[in-house]
Write an enzyme that holds these catalytic residues in place. Structure first.
Site, mmCIF file in Angstrom:
data_model
loop_
_atom_site.group_PDB
_atom_site.id
_atom_site.type_symbol
_atom_site.label_atom_id
_atom_site.label_comp_id
_atom_site.label_asym_id
_atom_site.label_seq_id
_atom_site.Cartn_x
_atom_site.Cartn_y
_atom_site.Cartn_z
ATOM 1 N N ASN A 11 66.458 39.636 -31.280
ATOM 2 C CA ASN A 11 65.286 39.199 -32.048
ATOM 3 C C ASN A 11 64.042 39.623 -31.280
ATOM 4 O O ASN A 11 63.718 39.057 -30.243
ATOM 5 C CB ASN A 11 65.348 37.667 -32.197
ATOM 6 C CG ASN A 11 64.076 37.094 -32.801
ATOM 7 O OD1 ASN A 11 63.256 37.825 -33.341
ATOM 8 N ND2 ASN A 11 63.916 35.782 -32.699
ATOM 9 N N TRP A 12 63.352 40.640 -31.814
ATOM 10 C CA TRP A 12 62.205 41.200 -31.081
ATOM 11 C C TRP A 12 60.940 40.354 -31.216
ATOM 12 O O TRP A 12 59.956 40.617 -30.547
ATOM 13 C CB TRP A 12 61.925 42.619 -31.567
ATOM 14 C CG TRP A 12 63.013 43.598 -31.247
ATOM 15 C CD1 TRP A 12 64.221 43.334 -30.635
ATOM 16 C CD2 TRP A 12 63.001 45.006 -31.500
ATOM 17 N NE1 TRP A 12 64.946 44.479 -30.507
ATOM 18 C CE2 TRP A 12 64.230 45.527 -31.030
ATOM 19 C CE3 TRP A 12 62.078 45.879 -32.082
ATOM 20 C CZ2 TRP A 12 64.545 46.884 -31.121
ATOM 21 C CZ3 TRP A 12 62.392 47.224 -32.181
ATOM 22 C CH2 TRP A 12 63.613 47.721 -31.694
ATOM 23 N N LYS A 13 60.960 39.415 -32.133
ATOM 24 C CA LYS A 13 59.774 38.587 -32.385
ATOM 25 C C LYS A 13 58.555 39.502 -32.643
ATOM 26 O O LYS A 13 58.707 40.559 -33.237
ATOM 27 C CB LYS A 13 59.548 37.623 -31.222
ATOM 28 C CG LYS A 13 60.835 36.851 -30.880
ATOM 29 C CD LYS A 13 60.634 35.695 -29.977
ATOM 30 C CE LYS A 13 61.983 35.018 -29.744
ATOM 31 N NZ LYS A 13 61.908 33.803 -28.972
ATOM 32 N N HIS A 97 64.313 30.314 -37.849
ATOM 33 C CA HIS A 97 64.127 30.344 -36.396
ATOM 34 C C HIS A 97 63.203 29.196 -35.980
ATOM 35 O O HIS A 97 62.279 28.843 -36.715
ATOM 36 C CB HIS A 97 63.537 31.694 -35.972
ATOM 37 C CG HIS A 97 63.524 31.866 -34.486
ATOM 38 N ND1 HIS A 97 62.536 31.340 -33.708
ATOM 39 C CD2 HIS A 97 64.415 32.460 -33.648
ATOM 40 C CE1 HIS A 97 62.804 31.625 -32.426
ATOM 41 N NE2 HIS A 97 63.933 32.298 -32.364
ATOM 42 N N GLU A 99 60.770 29.027 -34.077
ATOM 43 C CA GLU A 99 59.335 29.346 -34.077
ATOM 44 C C GLU A 99 58.754 29.314 -35.486
ATOM 45 O O GLU A 99 57.606 28.927 -35.681
ATOM 46 C CB GLU A 99 59.112 30.714 -33.398
ATOM 47 C CG GLU A 99 59.289 30.602 -31.887
ATOM 48 C CD GLU A 99 59.826 31.855 -31.215
ATOM 49 O OE1 GLU A 99 59.772 32.946 -31.803
ATOM 50 O OE2 GLU A 99 60.327 31.722 -30.076
ATOM 51 N N GLU A 169 70.500 27.523 -31.396
ATOM 52 C CA GLU A 169 69.492 27.810 -30.382
ATOM 53 C C GLU A 169 68.786 26.520 -29.978
ATOM 54 O O GLU A 169 67.846 26.087 -30.672
ATOM 55 C CB GLU A 169 68.453 28.791 -30.931
ATOM 56 C CG GLU A 169 69.030 30.112 -31.380
ATOM 57 C CD GLU A 169 67.995 31.219 -31.353
ATOM 58 O OE1 GLU A 169 68.188 32.169 -30.600
ATOM 59 O OE2 GLU A 169 66.982 31.116 -32.059
ATOM 60 N N GLY A 175 63.229 31.073 -24.427
ATOM 61 C CA GLY A 175 62.118 31.641 -23.667
ATOM 62 C C GLY A 175 61.772 30.868 -22.410
ATOM 63 O O GLY A 175 60.716 31.069 -21.812
ATOM 64 N N SER A 215 67.628 32.103 -23.859
ATOM 65 C CA SER A 215 67.686 32.673 -22.512
ATOM 66 C C SER A 215 69.019 33.349 -22.185
ATOM 67 O O SER A 215 69.505 33.260 -21.055
ATOM 68 C CB SER A 215 67.341 31.612 -21.462
ATOM 69 O OG SER A 215 66.020 31.133 -21.665
ATOM 70 N N GLY A 236 66.457 36.957 -27.380
ATOM 71 C CA GLY A 236 65.030 37.227 -27.540
ATOM 72 C C GLY A 236 64.542 38.149 -26.437
ATOM 73 O O GLY A 236 64.694 39.372 -26.511
ATOM 74 N N GLY A 237 63.973 37.574 -25.396
ATOM 75 C CA GLY A 237 63.349 38.324 -24.304
ATOM 76 C C GLY A 237 64.195 39.475 -23.776
ATOM 77 O O GLY A 237 63.700 40.595 -23.593
HETATM 78 P P1 PGA Z 1 65.092 34.012 -25.695
HETATM 79 O O1 PGA Z 1 64.879 33.808 -27.267
HETATM 80 O O2 PGA Z 1 66.358 34.827 -25.527
HETATM 81 O O3 PGA Z 1 63.873 34.748 -25.229
HETATM 82 O O4 PGA Z 1 65.221 32.664 -25.075
HETATM 83 C C1 PGA Z 1 65.948 33.566 -28.137
HETATM 84 C C2 PGA Z 1 65.449 33.448 -29.554
HETATM 85 O O5 PGA Z 1 64.353 32.911 -29.781
HETATM 86 O O6 PGA Z 1 66.151 33.878 -30.498
#
Ligand code: PGA
Length: 255
Positions: A11-13, A97, A99, A169, A175, A215, A236-237
């Site tokens: 997930n590149w956000k 998600h 966010e 998640e 993050g 993470s 994500g990251g």
């Molecule tokens: P993260 O994000 O790997 O940076 O913790 C995961 C996500 O939000 O899908």
């Protein structure tokens, strides 16, 4: 993992321009050349979808959007419909998600409409659920997840639930560098699978892939994947750098 095909999704956000996205895919394509039996998905921002679609054609990488609107078209300024995602080359779409839930008002009811709309166009929803730190500390994890699943899947037929990918998640792990332990994640994943079996039948419980997110990195993927009910990861990251993401995709060689 049973017979369920593992999924590693990035997930590149709100990261990467079209040019950066294409560079990433060109690198990734080389790095994953030998990978078998892993479903690889990337979720770039909307603007990069058609460019990435062109670059992954004929290869193993699948394309996801990060969100969608539930109507096929209409006066919804700034929104993107399921049909537009298909047109851009998507096969998957992330829905709910944390966010989106936190900053953009996506409630369980909205998430449910989005899942239904995605399925109607044969897009595979990656349905995200998870508890906050406060909820975990108040021992509400299971009740929060129960509510997210029952409301999110409320109008979805069991035959369609089968097609969904669930991503667990924990919000406190996103993050933050703080991953759930393998045992914490497995405990929740087995709860989710039991929920699916109880509400939608044994076949659905056995088939649905449940990803862990929060993470995930090359250093912890193998341990997570060894857990019985963890079928992959939403990253994500660590999905933003091709070499790092490729190490996660290559997890079978780390086991
Ligand atoms: P993260 O994000 O790997 O940076 O913790 C995961 C996500 O939000 O899908």
């Amino acid at each position: 993992m049973g017979d369920r095909r593992p999924v590693i999704a990035g997930n590149w956000k709100m990261y990467k321009t079209g040019k950066e996205a294409v560079e990433f895919i060109d690198d990734l394509n080389e790095l994953i050349a030998g990978v078998m039996d892993v479903e690889i998905v990337v979720a770039p921002p909307f603007t990069a979808l058609p460019l990435v679609a062109k670059r992954i054609k004929g290869g193993p990488v699948r394309l996801a959007a990060q969100d969608l609107h539930w109507e096929p078209e209409g006066a919804y300024t700034g929104e993107i419909s399921p049909k537009m995602l298909l047109d851009a080359g998507c096969s998957h779409v992330i829905v709910g998600h944390s966010e989106r839930r936190e900053y953009f008002g996506d409630t369980n009811a909205i998430v449910s409409r989005k899942i239904k709309a995605a399925l109607a166009e044969n897009l595979i929803p990656v349905f995200c659920i998870g508890e906050s730190l406060e909820e975990r500390e108040a021992e509400k994890t299971f009740s929060v997840l129960d509510k997210q699943m029952s409301e999110g899947l409320e109008t979805i037929d069991s035959n369609d639930v089968k097609k969904i990918i669930i991503a667990y998640e924990p919000v406190w792990a996103i993050g933050t560098g703080r991953t759930a332990s393998n045992e914490q994640a497995q405990e929740v994943h087995s709860f989710i699978r039991r929920y699916l079996t109880d509400r939608h039948g044994e076949e659905v419980g056995n088939i649905v892939r449940i990803l862990y997110g929060g993470s995930v990195k090359p250093e912890n993927i193998a341990g997570l994947m060894a857990a019985a009910d963890i079928d992959g990861a939403l990253v994500g990251g660590a999905s933003l750098t091709a070499s790092v993401f490729a190490r996660i995709v290559n997890f079978p060689y780390l086991l």
